[in-house]
Design a protein around this motif. Structure first.
Motif, PDB file in Angstrom:
ATOM      1  N   THR A  81       0.523  -1.474   0.146  1.00  0.00           N
ATOM      2  CA  THR A  81       0.162   0.321   0.182  1.00  0.00           C
ATOM      3  C   THR A  81       0.625   0.928  -0.051  1.00  0.00           C
ATOM      4  OG1 THR A  81      -2.305  -0.697   0.989  1.00  0.00           O
ATOM      5  CG2 THR A  81      -1.520   1.313   0.734  1.00  0.00           C
ATOM      6  N   ARG A  82       1.942   1.140   0.373  1.00  0.00           N
ATOM      7  CA  ARG A  82       3.473   2.117   0.568  1.00  0.00           C
ATOM      8  C   ARG A  82       3.579   2.175  -0.452  1.00  0.00           C
ATOM      9  NH1 ARG A  82       3.400   7.269   2.270  1.00  0.00           N
ATOM     10  NH2 ARG A  82       5.926   7.806   3.420  1.00  0.00           N
ATOM     11  N   TYR A  83       4.036   1.137  -0.529  1.00  0.00           N
ATOM     12  CA  TYR A  83       4.971   2.214  -2.194  1.00  0.00           C
ATOM     13  C   TYR A  83       4.300   1.774  -3.599  1.00  0.00           C
ATOM     14  CZ  TYR A  83       8.832  -0.286   0.167  1.00  0.00           C
ATOM     15  OH  TYR A  83      10.021  -0.902   0.940  1.00  0.00           O
ATOM     16  N   ALA A  84       2.937   1.494  -3.277  1.00  0.00           N
ATOM     17  CA  ALA A  84       1.457   2.143  -4.332  1.00  0.00           C
ATOM     18  C   ALA A  84       1.006   3.589  -4.503  1.00  0.00           C
ATOM     19  CB  ALA A  84       0.019   1.621  -4.506  1.00  0.00           C
ATOM     20  N   GLU A  85       1.558   4.064  -3.332  1.00  0.00           N
ATOM     21  CA  GLU A  85       1.052   5.799  -2.899  1.00  0.00           C
ATOM     22  C   GLU A  85       2.583   5.943  -3.037  1.00  0.00           C
ATOM     23  OE1 GLU A  85       0.452   7.887   0.735  1.00  0.00           O
ATOM     24  OE2 GLU A  85       1.451   6.501   1.077  1.00  0.00           O
ATOM     25  N   LEU A  86       3.644   5.503  -3.499  1.00  0.00           N
ATOM     26  CA  LEU A  86       5.326   6.125  -3.121  1.00  0.00           C
ATOM     27  C   LEU A  86       4.897   6.211  -4.856  1.00  0.00           C
ATOM     28  CD1 LEU A  86       7.608   4.704  -0.633  1.00  0.00           C
ATOM     29  CD2 LEU A  86       6.857   6.872  -0.830  1.00  0.00           C
ATOM     30  N   ALA A  87       4.551   5.187  -5.404  1.00  0.00           N
ATOM     31  CA  ALA A  87       5.002   4.920  -6.812  1.00  0.00           C
ATOM     32  C   ALA A  87       4.002   6.424  -7.478  1.00  0.00           C
ATOM     33  CB  ALA A  87       4.502   3.562  -7.697  1.00  0.00           C
ATOM     34  N   ARG A 113      -1.781  -2.576  -7.311  1.00  0.00           N
ATOM     35  CA  ARG A 113      -2.404  -1.294  -6.687  1.00  0.00           C
ATOM     36  C   ARG A 113      -3.070  -0.378  -7.287  1.00  0.00           C
ATOM     37  NH1 ARG A 113      -4.543  -1.788  -1.455  1.00  0.00           N
ATOM     38  NH2 ARG A 113      -4.727  -0.202  -1.945  1.00  0.00           N
ATOM     39  N   LEU A 114      -2.135   0.109  -7.931  1.00  0.00           N
ATOM     40  CA  LEU A 114      -1.548   1.771  -8.679  1.00  0.00           C
ATOM     41  C   LEU A 114      -2.207   1.754 -10.173  1.00  0.00           C
ATOM     42  CD1 LEU A 114      -0.465   4.006  -8.648  1.00  0.00           C
ATOM     43  CD2 LEU A 114       1.658   3.205  -9.961  1.00  0.00           C
ATOM     44  N   ALA A 115      -2.406   0.279 -10.606  1.00  0.00           N
ATOM     45  CA  ALA A 115      -3.137  -0.059 -11.575  1.00  0.00           C
ATOM     46  C   ALA A 115      -4.832  -0.054 -11.832  1.00  0.00           C
ATOM     47  CB  ALA A 115      -2.421  -1.288 -12.353  1.00  0.00           C
ATOM     48  N   ALA A 116      -5.164  -0.721 -10.174  1.00  0.00           N
ATOM     49  CA  ALA A 116      -6.794  -0.700 -10.536  1.00  0.00           C
ATOM     50  C   ALA A 116      -7.031   0.681  -9.769  1.00  0.00           C
ATOM     51  CB  ALA A 116      -6.698  -2.058  -9.532  1.00  0.00           C
ATOM     52  N   LEU A 117      -6.329   1.298  -8.781  1.00  0.00           N
ATOM     53  CA  LEU A 117      -7.209   2.685  -8.103  1.00  0.00           C
ATOM     54  C   LEU A 117      -6.294   3.443  -8.420  1.00  0.00           C
ATOM     55  CD1 LEU A 117      -6.172   0.975  -4.373  1.00  0.00           C
ATOM     56  CD2 LEU A 117      -8.088   0.693  -5.554  1.00  0.00           C
ATOM     57  N   HIS A 118      -6.033   3.510  -9.977  1.00  0.00           N
ATOM     58  CA  HIS A 118      -5.484   4.592 -11.121  1.00  0.00           C
ATOM     59  C   HIS A 118      -5.482   4.225 -12.223  1.00  0.00           C
ATOM     60  CE1 HIS A 118      -4.925   7.298  -6.950  1.00  0.00           C
ATOM     61  NE2 HIS A 118      -4.528   6.131  -6.359  1.00  0.00           N
ATOM     62  N   GLY A 130       4.252 -11.379  -8.656  1.00  0.00           N
ATOM     63  CA  GLY A 130       3.349 -10.842  -8.302  1.00  0.00           C
ATOM     64  C   GLY A 130       3.829 -10.857  -6.934  1.00  0.00           C
ATOM     65  N   ALA A 131       3.938 -10.953  -5.326  1.00  0.00           N
ATOM     66  CA  ALA A 131       3.213 -11.355  -4.390  1.00  0.00           C
ATOM     67  C   ALA A 131       1.238 -10.549  -4.157  1.00  0.00           C
ATOM     68  CB  ALA A 131       3.765  -9.993  -3.016  1.00  0.00           C
ATOM     69  N   GLY A 132       1.350 -10.683  -3.002  1.00  0.00           N
ATOM     70  CA  GLY A 132       0.137 -11.097  -3.142  1.00  0.00           C
ATOM     71  C   GLY A 132      -1.579 -11.772  -3.619  1.00  0.00           C
ATOM     72  N   LEU A 133      -1.179 -12.160  -4.815  1.00  0.00           N
ATOM     73  CA  LEU A 133      -2.109 -12.898  -5.621  1.00  0.00           C
ATOM     74  C   LEU A 133      -2.615 -14.524  -5.240  1.00  0.00           C
ATOM     75  CD1 LEU A 133      -1.272 -11.607  -9.061  1.00  0.00           C
ATOM     76  CD2 LEU A 133      -3.331 -11.157  -7.573  1.00  0.00           C
ATOM     77  N   ALA A 134      -1.571 -14.377  -3.769  1.00  0.00           N
ATOM     78  CA  ALA A 134      -2.015 -16.064  -3.282  1.00  0.00           C
ATOM     79  C   ALA A 134      -3.075 -16.272  -2.300  1.00  0.00           C
ATOM     80  CB  ALA A 134      -0.768 -17.021  -2.665  1.00  0.00           C
ATOM     81  N   PRO A 135      -3.739 -17.197  -1.820  1.00  0.00           N
ATOM     82  CA  PRO A 135      -4.633 -17.130  -0.271  1.00  0.00           C
ATOM     83  C   PRO A 135      -3.422 -17.281   0.888  1.00  0.00           C
ATOM     84  CG  PRO A 135      -5.216 -18.860  -1.588  1.00  0.00           C
ATOM     85  CD  PRO A 135      -4.182 -18.136  -2.721  1.00  0.00           C
ATOM     86  N   ILE A 136      -3.391 -17.036   1.993  1.00  0.00           N
ATOM     87  CA  ILE A 136      -2.559 -16.930   3.012  1.00  0.00           C
ATOM     88  C   ILE A 136      -3.472 -17.652   4.291  1.00  0.00           C
ATOM     89  CG2 ILE A 136      -1.215 -15.754   4.587  1.00  0.00           C
ATOM     90  CD1 ILE A 136      -0.307 -15.111   2.214  1.00  0.00           C
ATOM     91  N   VAL A 208      -3.998  -8.868  -2.722  1.00  0.00           N
ATOM     92  CA  VAL A 208      -4.700  -7.934  -3.303  1.00  0.00           C
ATOM     93  C   VAL A 208      -5.752  -8.870  -4.581  1.00  0.00           C
ATOM     94  CG1 VAL A 208      -2.169  -6.167  -3.229  1.00  0.00           C
ATOM     95  CG2 VAL A 208      -2.583  -7.963  -5.068  1.00  0.00           C
ATOM     96  N   ARG A 209      -5.930  -9.802  -3.954  1.00  0.00           N
ATOM     97  CA  ARG A 209      -6.877 -10.745  -5.023  1.00  0.00           C
ATOM     98  C   ARG A 209      -8.084  -9.864  -5.205  1.00  0.00           C
ATOM     99  NH1 ARG A 209      -7.461 -15.828  -1.287  1.00  0.00           N
ATOM    100  NH2 ARG A 209      -7.188 -14.451   0.111  1.00  0.00           N
ATOM    101  N   ASP A 210      -8.375  -9.039  -4.838  1.00  0.00           N
ATOM    102  CA  ASP A 210      -9.613  -8.551  -5.000  1.00  0.00           C
ATOM    103  C   ASP A 210      -9.297  -7.687  -5.665  1.00  0.00           C
ATOM    104  OD1 ASP A 210      -8.253  -7.324  -2.709  1.00  0.00           O
ATOM    105  OD2 ASP A 210     -10.172  -6.010  -2.059  1.00  0.00           O
ATOM    106  N   LEU A 211      -8.568  -6.873  -5.999  1.00  0.00           N
ATOM    107  CA  LEU A 211      -8.260  -5.909  -6.967  1.00  0.00           C
ATOM    108  C   LEU A 211      -8.373  -5.874  -8.656  1.00  0.00           C
ATOM    109  CD1 LEU A 211      -5.368  -3.953  -4.687  1.00  0.00           C
ATOM    110  CD2 LEU A 211      -8.343  -3.320  -4.843  1.00  0.00           C
ATOM    111  N   ALA A 212      -7.872  -7.369  -8.857  1.00  0.00           N
ATOM    112  CA  ALA A 212      -7.607  -7.834 -10.062  1.00  0.00           C
ATOM    113  C   ALA A 212      -8.618  -7.786 -11.349  1.00  0.00           C
ATOM    114  CB  ALA A 212      -6.517  -9.735 -10.192  1.00  0.00           C
TER     115      ALA A 212
END
Length: 277
Positions: A81-87, A113-118, A130-136, A208-212
């Motif tokens: 989240t922070r890295y998307a904000e910085l990017a 996150r950047l592509a989905a939200l902006h 890419g991280a965050g696409l597999a269930p934990i 980030v699965r819900d953003l895909a």
């Protein structure tokens, strides 16, 4: 500071962070922009080969994340989240309206996150393991705790840490082409341990699965076939929610652009030529 494989071209002040970045063609507004976001504990120099390969065709911009490479520290923890904000802030600081965004590992989660939200800022998306696409689940949380414990040991400078870290990176960057990067990362292992521990603590909640399914630009998923950290099989259901997806796999461990650069660059060129206008 962590991995320094070369000098950066410029700096930008982004949300209180001095971010160093490589910029292959500053001021060349006629060139399309490829923003490259590296994995935790790596650096902008992961993309040096790609920068050379695309010279004159693309403006390649690659920042060092805070506290890594030549960038300054951040008041916030290292999260996608922070890295998307910085990017996004870096694009603003450099006066870049739109870019194709490429990200590896946590950089991939930030890019998504950047592509989905902006969507108005992103013309294309390249996810490299890419991280965050597999269930934990329980097993993944136990693995994350083990890695946090490992990197905390590095932060305390345990004598055996460098050996364990080197063994870890022999799996992460497997090929002879990655030998220089691997050696530099291992040599900096004690210095990078604090930020690695902080990032891995956050991986337990990285999802980030819900953003895909919200990504509308063309997407290239470039995956290492031997990745044990974010395996393709576990990430595939989320990737299949992406409306416009191209998938390619590589004989690599976690970073095909570093481990198999010629093969990766050929696939990327084809994707950029055929899908990004």
């Amino acid at each position: 500071m962590v991995v320094r494989l070369g000098a950066n071209d410029r700096e930008a002040q982004v949300h209180g962070v001095t971010m160093a970045c490589d910029d292959s063609a500053p001021g060349r507004d006629e060139l399309p922009v490829l923003l490259c976001l590296h994995a935790i504990g790596h650096g902008a120099q992961d993309f040096a080969s790609l920068r050379a390969a695309l010279a004159g065709q693309w403006r390649v911009v690659a920042p060092d994340w805070p506290g890594q490479g030549n960038s300054g520290p951040d008041r916030e923890p290292p999260t996608a989240t922070r890295y998307a904000e910085l990017a996004l802030g870096l694009l603003d600081a450099l006066g870049i309206a739109r870019a194709t965004v490429l990200g590896n590992s946590i950089g991939g989660a930030a890019a998504l996150r950047l592509a989905a939200l902006h969507p108005e800022r992103v013309t294309g998306l390249v996810l490299i393991d890419g991280a965050g696409l597999a269930p934990i689940g329980r097993r993944e949380r136990l693995a994350i705790r083990a890695f946090v414990a490992l990197f905390r040991a590095g932060r305390r400078r345990r004598w055996w840490y460098r050996w364990a870290f080197a063994a870890y990176y022999r799996q992460m960057l497997r090929t002879p082409a990655a030998a220089t990067h691997r050696a530099a990362i291992v040599a900096a292992g004690y210095d990078s341990a604090p930020i690695l521990a902080a990032a891995w603590r956050g991986f337990a909640d990285l999802d980030v699965r819900d953003l895909a399914g919200r990504v509308r630009c063309p997407v290239l998923a470039a995956w290492a076939r031997h990745d044990r950290i974010v395996p393709l099989a576990a990430s595939r259901p989320a990737l299949e929610c992406v409306p416009d997806l191209t998938l390619s796999t590589f004989d690599a461990g976690h970073s095909p652009h570093v481990e198999t650069p010629a093969e990766f660059e050929a696939v990327l060129r084809s994707f950029l030529r055929n899908h990004i206008t």
